[in-house]
Design a protein around this motif. Structure first.
Motif, PDB file in Angstrom:
ATOM      1  N   TYR A   4       7.775 -22.169  -0.925  1.00 53.62           N
ATOM      2  CA  TYR A   4       6.816 -21.085  -1.113  1.00 53.62           C
ATOM      3  C   TYR A   4       5.831 -21.039   0.059  1.00 53.62           C
ATOM      4  CZ  TYR A   4       8.524 -20.273  -5.810  1.00 53.62           C
ATOM      5  OH  TYR A   4       9.321 -19.951  -6.883  1.00 53.62           O
ATOM      6  N   SER A   5       5.380 -19.827   0.332  1.00 47.73           N
ATOM      7  CA  SER A   5       4.522 -19.638   1.505  1.00 47.73           C
ATOM      8  C   SER A   5       3.254 -20.489   1.421  1.00 47.73           C
ATOM      9  CB  SER A   5       4.161 -18.157   1.642  1.00 47.73           C
ATOM     10  OG  SER A   5       3.552 -17.674   0.448  1.00 47.73           O
TER      11      SER A   5
ATOM     12  N   LEU B 289       8.914 -14.113   5.293  1.00 46.83           N
ATOM     13  CA  LEU B 289       9.428 -14.364   3.955  1.00 46.83           C
ATOM     14  C   LEU B 289      10.795 -13.725   3.787  1.00 46.83           C
ATOM     15  CD1 LEU B 289       6.231 -13.721   1.788  1.00 46.83           C
ATOM     16  CD2 LEU B 289       7.082 -15.898   2.678  1.00 46.83           C
TER      17      LEU B 289
ATOM     18  N   GLN C 229       8.884 -14.584  -2.442  1.00 48.42           N
ATOM     19  CA  GLN C 229       7.713 -15.236  -1.857  1.00 48.42           C
ATOM     20  C   GLN C 229       8.122 -16.538  -1.168  1.00 48.42           C
ATOM     21  OE1 GLN C 229       4.488 -13.950  -1.920  1.00 48.42           O
ATOM     22  NE2 GLN C 229       5.579 -12.140  -2.644  1.00 48.42           N
TER      23      GLN C 229
ATOM     24  N   THR D 215       9.954 -18.826   1.989  1.00 53.13           N
ATOM     25  CA  THR D 215      10.349 -18.945   3.375  1.00 53.13           C
ATOM     26  C   THR D 215      11.277 -20.157   3.474  1.00 53.13           C
ATOM     27  OG1 THR D 215       9.556 -19.106   5.654  1.00 53.13           O
ATOM     28  CG2 THR D 215       8.379 -20.392   4.003  1.00 53.13           C
TER      29      THR D 215
END
Length: 405
Positions: free
Chosen positions: A253-254, A289, A294, A296
Protein backbone atom coordinates in the motif's frame (compact mmCIF):
# COMPACT_ATOMS: atom_id res chain seq x y z
CA UNK A 1 -102.52 10.63 -26.14
CA UNK A 2 -99.58 9.34 -28.12
CA UNK A 3 -98.61 12.92 -28.97
CA UNK A 4 -98.40 13.83 -25.25
CA UNK A 5 -96.24 10.73 -24.48
CA UNK A 6 -93.85 11.66 -27.29
CA UNK A 7 -93.45 15.23 -25.95
CA UNK A 8 -92.64 13.92 -22.42
CA UNK A 9 -89.94 11.57 -23.74
CA UNK A 10 -88.29 14.33 -25.74
CA UNK A 11 -88.22 16.59 -22.68
CA UNK A 12 -86.62 13.86 -20.55
CA UNK A 13 -83.88 13.29 -23.13
CA UNK A 14 -83.09 17.00 -23.14
CA UNK A 15 -82.70 17.07 -19.35
CA UNK A 16 -80.44 13.98 -18.99
CA UNK A 17 -77.21 15.59 -20.41
CA UNK A 18 -77.49 18.49 -17.99
CA UNK A 19 -77.92 16.14 -15.06
CA UNK A 20 -74.84 14.07 -16.18
CA UNK A 21 -72.67 17.20 -16.52
CA UNK A 22 -73.73 18.43 -13.10
CA UNK A 23 -72.92 15.06 -11.53
CA UNK A 24 -69.45 15.06 -13.09
CA UNK A 25 -68.75 18.57 -11.87
CA UNK A 26 -69.55 17.50 -8.29
CA UNK A 27 -66.83 14.80 -8.27
CA UNK A 28 -64.12 15.37 -5.63
CA UNK A 29 -61.04 17.10 -7.07
CA UNK A 30 -57.53 16.49 -5.66
CA UNK A 31 -56.53 19.13 -3.19
CA UNK A 32 -54.04 21.72 -4.45
CA UNK A 33 -50.50 21.17 -3.19
CA UNK A 34 -50.98 17.45 -2.58
CA UNK A 35 -47.54 15.73 -2.59
CA UNK A 36 -47.05 12.82 -4.98
CA UNK A 37 -46.09 9.62 -3.17
CA UNK A 38 -42.40 8.75 -3.43
CA UNK A 39 -41.84 5.99 -5.96
CA UNK A 40 -40.19 2.85 -4.56
CA UNK A 41 -37.11 1.57 -6.39
CA UNK A 42 -35.68 -1.96 -6.47
CA UNK A 43 -32.23 -3.39 -7.09
CA UNK A 44 -30.40 -6.73 -7.32
CA UNK A 45 -28.39 -7.85 -4.26
CA UNK A 46 -25.61 -9.15 -6.53
CA UNK A 47 -25.73 -6.44 -9.22
CA UNK A 48 -26.58 -3.06 -7.62
CA UNK A 49 -26.28 -1.32 -11.01
CA UNK A 50 -29.68 -2.86 -11.88
CA UNK A 51 -32.37 -0.33 -10.83
CA UNK A 52 -36.09 -0.73 -11.55
CA UNK A 53 -39.29 0.93 -10.37
CA UNK A 54 -41.25 -2.29 -9.98
CA UNK A 55 -40.67 -5.66 -8.32
CA UNK A 56 -39.13 -8.29 -10.58
CA UNK A 57 -36.02 -10.34 -11.21
CA UNK A 58 -32.46 -9.39 -12.16
CA UNK A 59 -31.84 -9.67 -15.91
CA UNK A 60 -28.25 -10.79 -15.21
CA UNK A 61 -28.54 -13.48 -12.53
CA UNK A 62 -32.30 -13.96 -12.15
CA UNK A 63 -32.41 -13.14 -8.41
CA UNK A 64 -35.47 -11.39 -6.98
CA UNK A 65 -35.05 -7.63 -6.73
CA UNK A 66 -35.19 -5.98 -3.29
CA UNK A 67 -36.19 -2.42 -2.32
CA UNK A 68 -33.51 0.13 -1.57
CA UNK A 69 -33.14 3.83 -0.77
CA UNK A 70 -31.92 5.17 -4.08
CA UNK A 71 -31.73 8.87 -3.30
CA UNK A 72 -31.00 8.77 0.43
CA UNK A 73 -28.12 11.01 1.52
CA UNK A 74 -28.12 9.62 5.05
CA UNK A 75 -24.75 7.99 5.69
CA UNK A 76 -26.06 6.10 8.75
CA UNK A 77 -27.00 2.44 8.41
CA UNK A 78 -29.65 1.08 10.78
CA UNK A 79 -29.15 -2.48 12.04
CA UNK A 80 -31.25 -3.69 14.97
CA UNK A 81 -29.82 -5.63 17.90
CA UNK A 82 -31.09 -8.99 16.71
CA UNK A 83 -29.50 -8.60 13.28
CA UNK A 84 -26.24 -7.41 14.86
CA UNK A 85 -26.09 -10.65 16.84
CA UNK A 86 -26.85 -12.77 13.76
CA UNK A 87 -24.15 -10.96 11.76
CA UNK A 88 -21.64 -11.19 14.65
CA UNK A 89 -21.05 -7.43 14.60
CA UNK A 90 -18.74 -6.45 17.44
CA UNK A 91 -16.94 -3.21 18.27
CA UNK A 92 -13.98 -2.04 20.31
CA UNK A 93 -12.96 1.35 21.62
CA UNK A 94 -9.87 2.40 19.68
CA UNK A 95 -6.88 3.40 21.77
CA UNK A 96 -3.11 3.83 21.69
CA UNK A 97 -0.97 0.70 21.54
CA UNK A 98 2.54 -0.53 20.74
CA UNK A 99 2.97 -1.97 17.24
CA UNK A 100 5.85 -4.35 16.69
CA UNK A 101 6.92 -7.32 14.58
CA UNK A 102 7.13 -7.47 10.81
CA UNK A 103 4.93 -6.97 7.80
CA UNK A 104 4.31 -9.84 5.36
CA UNK A 105 3.71 -8.88 1.73
CA UNK A 106 2.25 -11.06 -1.00
CA UNK A 107 4.67 -11.39 -3.89
CA UNK A 108 5.53 -13.54 -6.89
CA UNK A 109 8.54 -14.60 -8.92
CA UNK A 110 8.86 -13.08 -12.39
CA UNK A 111 11.35 -13.19 -15.23
CA UNK A 112 14.29 -10.81 -15.02
CA UNK A 113 14.34 -9.02 -18.42
CA UNK A 114 18.09 -8.55 -18.07
CA UNK A 115 18.39 -12.35 -18.42
CA UNK A 116 16.44 -12.42 -21.72
CA UNK A 117 17.89 -12.54 -25.24
CA UNK A 118 16.00 -11.33 -28.33
CA UNK A 119 17.11 -12.90 -31.61
CA UNK A 120 16.13 -11.26 -34.88
CA UNK A 121 17.06 -11.81 -38.51
CA UNK A 122 20.24 -10.01 -39.52
CA UNK A 123 19.50 -10.26 -43.23
CA UNK A 124 16.45 -10.79 -45.46
CA UNK A 125 15.81 -14.34 -46.66
CA UNK A 126 13.91 -17.61 -46.19
CA UNK A 127 14.01 -19.82 -43.09
CA UNK A 128 15.40 -22.95 -44.74
CA UNK A 129 15.76 -24.96 -41.54
CA UNK A 130 14.36 -24.26 -38.07
CA UNK A 131 16.22 -26.29 -35.47
CA UNK A 132 14.04 -25.18 -32.55
CA UNK A 133 10.30 -25.49 -33.21
CA UNK A 134 8.60 -25.22 -29.82
CA UNK A 135 8.65 -23.07 -26.71
CA UNK A 136 9.89 -24.31 -23.36
CA UNK A 137 12.94 -25.97 -24.90
CA UNK A 138 16.30 -25.34 -23.23
CA UNK A 139 18.97 -23.91 -25.56
CA UNK A 140 22.69 -23.87 -24.82
CA UNK A 141 25.13 -21.18 -25.90
CA UNK A 142 26.54 -21.93 -29.37
CA UNK A 143 23.67 -24.24 -30.33
CA UNK A 144 22.34 -23.77 -33.92
CA UNK A 145 18.91 -22.12 -34.02
CA UNK A 146 18.03 -21.76 -37.70
CA UNK A 147 19.47 -21.79 -41.23
CA UNK A 148 18.69 -18.89 -43.57
CA UNK A 149 18.79 -18.81 -47.36
CA UNK A 150 19.66 -15.32 -48.66
CA UNK A 151 20.49 -14.11 -52.17
CA UNK A 152 21.71 -10.90 -50.58
CA UNK A 153 24.24 -12.89 -48.58
CA UNK A 154 25.46 -14.61 -51.76
CA UNK A 155 25.98 -11.19 -53.35
CA UNK A 156 28.04 -10.03 -50.38
CA UNK A 157 30.17 -13.17 -50.56
CA UNK A 158 30.83 -12.51 -54.25
CA UNK A 159 31.85 -8.94 -53.43
CA UNK A 160 34.30 -10.23 -50.84
CA UNK A 161 35.86 -12.77 -53.22
CA UNK A 162 36.28 -10.05 -55.84
CA UNK A 163 37.90 -7.72 -53.29
CA UNK A 164 40.34 -10.45 -52.21
CA UNK A 165 41.26 -11.18 -55.86
CA UNK A 166 41.73 -7.45 -56.53
CA UNK A 167 44.00 -7.11 -53.51
CA UNK A 168 46.23 -9.94 -54.79
CA UNK A 169 46.80 -8.00 -58.00
CA UNK A 170 47.71 -4.83 -56.11
CA UNK A 171 49.52 -6.20 -53.09
CA UNK A 172 50.40 -3.66 -50.49
CA UNK A 173 47.83 -1.15 -51.72
CA UNK A 174 46.22 0.47 -48.69
CA UNK A 175 42.89 1.20 -50.39
CA UNK A 176 42.54 -2.42 -51.56
CA UNK A 177 43.17 -3.65 -48.02
CA UNK A 178 40.43 -1.34 -46.74
CA UNK A 179 37.98 -2.64 -49.37
CA UNK A 180 38.70 -6.24 -48.36
CA UNK A 181 38.29 -5.39 -44.66
CA UNK A 182 35.01 -3.59 -45.34
CA UNK A 183 33.60 -6.52 -47.37
CA UNK A 184 34.63 -8.98 -44.65
CA UNK A 185 33.03 -6.86 -41.93
CA UNK A 186 29.71 -6.93 -43.80
CA UNK A 187 29.78 -10.73 -43.85
CA UNK A 188 30.52 -10.86 -40.13
CA UNK A 189 27.70 -8.40 -39.34
CA UNK A 190 25.26 -10.48 -41.39
CA UNK A 191 25.97 -13.59 -39.35
CA UNK A 192 28.97 -15.25 -41.00
CA UNK A 193 31.58 -16.54 -38.58
CA UNK A 194 35.35 -16.07 -38.97
CA UNK A 195 35.77 -19.73 -39.91
CA UNK A 196 33.04 -19.46 -42.55
CA UNK A 197 34.77 -16.45 -44.12
CA UNK A 198 38.07 -18.34 -44.25
CA UNK A 199 36.33 -21.34 -45.79
CA UNK A 200 34.81 -19.05 -48.43
CA UNK A 201 38.27 -17.82 -49.47
CA UNK A 202 39.61 -21.37 -49.50
CA UNK A 203 36.84 -22.89 -51.65
CA UNK A 204 36.08 -19.79 -53.74
CA UNK A 205 32.44 -20.93 -53.76
CA UNK A 206 29.50 -18.83 -52.70
CA UNK A 207 27.13 -20.30 -50.10
CA UNK A 208 23.78 -18.47 -49.76
CA UNK A 209 23.00 -20.41 -46.59
CA UNK A 210 23.97 -19.16 -43.16
CA UNK A 211 23.39 -20.86 -39.81
CA UNK A 212 22.69 -18.69 -36.78
CA UNK A 213 23.74 -19.83 -33.31
CA UNK A 214 22.54 -18.98 -29.80
CA UNK A 215 24.62 -16.22 -28.25
CA UNK A 216 23.39 -17.11 -24.74
CA UNK A 217 21.89 -20.12 -22.97
CA UNK A 218 18.23 -19.98 -22.00
CA UNK A 219 14.72 -21.34 -22.47
CA UNK A 220 12.71 -20.58 -25.61
CA UNK A 221 9.88 -18.36 -24.38
CA UNK A 222 8.57 -17.13 -27.73
CA UNK A 223 8.88 -18.37 -31.31
CA UNK A 224 7.84 -15.88 -34.01
CA UNK A 225 8.56 -17.74 -37.29
CA UNK A 226 7.91 -21.06 -39.01
CA UNK A 227 10.09 -23.10 -41.31
CA UNK A 228 9.89 -21.87 -44.91
CA UNK A 229 8.81 -18.37 -43.92
CA UNK A 230 10.41 -15.34 -45.58
CA UNK A 231 11.76 -12.77 -43.16
CA UNK A 232 13.06 -9.24 -43.56
CA UNK A 233 16.08 -7.69 -41.91
CA UNK A 234 15.28 -7.15 -38.23
CA UNK A 235 12.32 -9.58 -38.25
CA UNK A 236 11.96 -11.20 -34.76
CA UNK A 237 12.85 -14.90 -34.72
CA UNK A 238 12.64 -16.01 -31.07
CA UNK A 239 13.15 -14.91 -27.48
CA UNK A 240 15.24 -16.75 -24.89
CA UNK A 241 14.71 -16.33 -21.15
CA UNK A 242 17.34 -17.01 -18.52
CA UNK A 243 16.15 -18.24 -15.11
CA UNK A 244 19.47 -18.11 -13.28
CA UNK A 245 18.24 -14.97 -11.49
CA UNK A 246 14.57 -14.06 -10.91
CA UNK A 247 12.77 -10.91 -9.90
CA UNK A 248 10.57 -10.83 -6.81
CA UNK A 249 7.66 -8.37 -7.07
CA UNK A 250 5.45 -7.65 -4.07
CA UNK A 251 2.34 -5.48 -3.63
CA UNK A 252 2.40 -2.78 -0.98
CA UNK A 253 0.00 0.00 0.00
CA UNK A 254 1.12 3.51 -0.78
CA UNK A 255 1.10 4.47 2.91
CA UNK A 256 3.53 1.62 3.63
CA UNK A 257 5.71 2.28 0.58
CA UNK A 258 6.75 5.64 2.05
CA UNK A 259 8.53 3.75 4.84
CA UNK A 260 10.42 1.43 2.47
CA UNK A 261 13.74 2.49 0.99
CA UNK A 262 15.75 1.28 -1.98
CA UNK A 263 18.70 -0.78 -0.76
CA UNK A 264 16.74 -2.09 2.24
CA UNK A 265 17.33 -5.76 3.10
CA UNK A 266 14.26 -8.03 3.36
CA UNK A 267 13.63 -11.74 3.71
CA UNK A 268 11.94 -13.73 0.92
CA UNK A 269 10.32 -17.14 1.31
CA UNK A 270 9.16 -19.03 -1.80
CA UNK A 271 6.00 -21.09 -1.25
CA UNK A 272 6.99 -24.75 -0.85
CA UNK A 273 10.62 -23.90 0.00
CA UNK A 274 10.11 -22.43 3.47
CA UNK A 275 13.37 -24.07 4.57
CA UNK A 276 15.33 -21.98 2.04
CA UNK A 277 14.72 -18.29 2.92
CA UNK A 278 16.53 -15.80 0.71
CA UNK A 279 17.87 -12.34 1.52
CA UNK A 280 16.87 -9.73 -1.05
CA UNK A 281 17.82 -6.09 -1.54
CA UNK A 282 14.97 -3.84 -2.69
CA UNK A 283 16.22 -2.36 -5.96
CA UNK A 284 13.14 -0.54 -7.23
CA UNK A 285 9.87 0.96 -5.94
CA UNK A 286 7.22 1.65 -8.59
CA UNK A 287 6.47 5.41 -8.51
CA UNK A 288 2.78 5.04 -9.56
CA UNK A 289 -0.19 3.06 -8.26
CA UNK A 290 -1.64 0.10 -10.09
CA UNK A 291 -4.76 1.00 -12.09
CA UNK A 292 -7.91 0.94 -9.95
CA UNK A 293 -6.09 0.13 -6.69
CA UNK A 294 -4.22 1.76 -3.84
CA UNK A 295 -1.27 -0.60 -4.38
CA UNK A 296 2.22 -0.05 -5.68
CA UNK A 297 5.07 -2.56 -6.10
CA UNK A 298 8.52 -3.16 -4.74
CA UNK A 299 11.07 -5.28 -6.57
CA UNK A 300 14.34 -7.06 -6.05
CA UNK A 301 16.14 -10.13 -7.38
CA UNK A 302 17.24 -13.44 -5.92
CA UNK A 303 19.56 -16.17 -7.32
CA UNK A 304 17.94 -19.30 -8.73
CA UNK A 305 20.63 -22.02 -8.65
CA UNK A 306 19.78 -24.98 -10.82
CA UNK A 307 16.60 -23.24 -12.04
CA UNK A 308 14.71 -24.85 -9.15
CA UNK A 309 12.06 -22.09 -9.15
CA UNK A 310 9.83 -21.08 -12.02
CA UNK A 311 8.37 -17.63 -12.76
CA UNK A 312 4.84 -17.35 -11.38
CA UNK A 313 5.52 -19.04 -8.04
CA UNK A 314 4.16 -17.26 -4.95
CA UNK A 315 6.72 -15.65 -2.67
CA UNK A 316 6.25 -13.89 0.67
CA UNK A 317 8.32 -10.82 1.46
CA UNK A 318 8.89 -9.98 5.14
CA UNK A 319 9.55 -6.35 6.02
CA UNK A 320 11.10 -5.76 9.45
CA UNK A 321 9.32 -3.21 11.65
CA UNK A 322 10.74 -1.42 14.63
CA UNK A 323 8.64 -1.11 17.81
CA UNK A 324 6.40 1.96 17.70
CA UNK A 325 4.38 3.23 20.66
CA UNK A 326 1.61 5.81 21.20
CA UNK A 327 -0.32 5.09 18.04
CA UNK A 328 -3.95 4.27 17.32
CA UNK A 329 -4.22 0.68 16.11
CA UNK A 330 -6.99 -1.62 14.90
CA UNK A 331 -7.20 -5.27 13.87
CA UNK A 332 -6.35 -5.59 10.17
CA UNK A 333 -9.80 -6.98 9.30
CA UNK A 334 -11.52 -3.86 10.65
CA UNK A 335 -10.23 -1.78 7.73
CA UNK A 336 -12.06 -2.26 4.42
CA UNK A 337 -9.89 -1.55 1.39
CA UNK A 338 -11.18 -1.03 -2.14
CA UNK A 339 -10.38 1.05 -5.21
CA UNK A 340 -11.98 4.17 -3.68
CA UNK A 341 -9.93 4.17 -0.49
CA UNK A 342 -9.84 2.68 3.00
CA UNK A 343 -12.63 3.03 5.56
CA UNK A 344 -13.95 1.62 8.82
CA UNK A 345 -17.41 1.51 10.41
CA UNK A 346 -18.15 3.58 13.52
CA UNK A 347 -21.00 2.77 15.91
CA UNK A 348 -22.81 6.08 16.48
CA UNK A 349 -25.84 4.76 18.37
CA UNK A 350 -27.50 1.60 19.62
CA UNK A 351 -28.56 0.54 16.12
CA UNK A 352 -26.68 3.08 13.98
CA UNK A 353 -23.41 2.68 12.08
CA UNK A 354 -21.56 5.11 9.78
CA UNK A 355 -18.56 4.70 7.43
CA UNK A 356 -15.42 6.76 8.10
CA UNK A 357 -12.49 7.30 5.73
CA UNK A 358 -9.11 6.53 7.30
CA UNK A 359 -5.43 6.53 6.40
CA UNK A 360 -3.18 3.75 7.60
CA UNK A 361 0.49 3.60 8.50
CA UNK A 362 2.66 0.79 9.83
CA UNK A 363 1.08 -2.64 9.67
CA UNK A 364 1.90 -6.20 10.73
CA UNK A 365 0.00 -9.45 10.37
CA UNK A 366 -2.59 -8.58 13.02
CA UNK A 367 -2.65 -4.83 13.68
CA UNK A 368 -2.62 -1.70 11.53
CA UNK A 369 -1.81 1.88 12.51
CA UNK A 370 -4.58 4.46 11.92
CA UNK A 371 -2.80 7.71 11.14
CA UNK A 372 -5.86 9.79 10.14
CA UNK A 373 -9.64 9.58 10.41
CA UNK A 374 -10.22 8.36 13.97
CA UNK A 375 -9.79 9.69 17.48
CA UNK A 376 -9.09 7.97 20.76
CA UNK A 377 -12.34 6.49 22.11
CA UNK A 378 -14.23 5.90 18.87
CA UNK A 379 -16.33 2.73 18.81
CA UNK A 380 -15.08 0.85 15.74
CA UNK A 381 -16.58 -2.31 14.23
CA UNK A 382 -13.96 -5.07 14.22
CA UNK A 383 -16.03 -8.08 13.10
CA UNK A 384 -18.84 -7.89 10.59
CA UNK A 385 -17.49 -4.77 8.85
CA UNK A 386 -17.76 -6.36 5.40
CA UNK A 387 -21.38 -7.33 6.11
CA UNK A 388 -22.17 -3.67 6.87
CA UNK A 389 -20.37 -2.69 3.65
CA UNK A 390 -22.53 -5.12 1.64
CA UNK A 391 -25.72 -4.09 3.44
CA UNK A 392 -25.06 -0.44 2.67
CA UNK A 393 -24.58 -1.12 -1.05
CA UNK A 394 -27.69 -3.31 -1.05
CA UNK A 395 -29.91 -0.71 0.59
CA UNK A 396 -28.55 2.51 -0.86
CA UNK A 397 -27.13 1.32 -4.18
CA UNK A 398 -23.76 3.08 -3.86
CA UNK A 399 -20.33 2.76 -2.29
CA UNK A 400 -20.33 3.92 1.36
CA UNK A 401 -17.23 6.09 0.86
CA UNK A 402 -18.80 8.17 -1.95
CA UNK A 403 -19.07 11.74 -0.77
CA UNK A 404 -16.91 11.20 2.34
CA UNK A 405 -13.98 13.51 3.00
Amino acid sequence: MERKLFIKRMALMAILPSVFIAACSNEKKPEAGAVKAKQQTFTCPMHPQIIKHEMGTCPICGMDLVPFEKNSDDKALKVDTKRQALANITTIMIGENILSGGKELNGRLTVNPEQSSYISSRIAGRIEQLYVRETGVKVNKGQPLYKLYSEQLATLQQEYLMAVAQEKQFQGDKIERQIVASAKQKLLLYGQSESQVQQLVKTQKKDPYVVFYAAESGVVAELSVTQGQYVTEGNPILRLEGYGQLWVEADVYSSEAAKIKQGQKVRVVVAGWEDQPQEMTISFITPSLQSGTQLTQIRGSIPNPGNQWQPGLQANVFLPLGNKSKMLTLPVDAVIRDGKGMHVWIKTGKDSFEPRLVKTGTENDNQVEISEGLTNGDQVVVTGAYLLYSEYILKKGKNPVEGLK
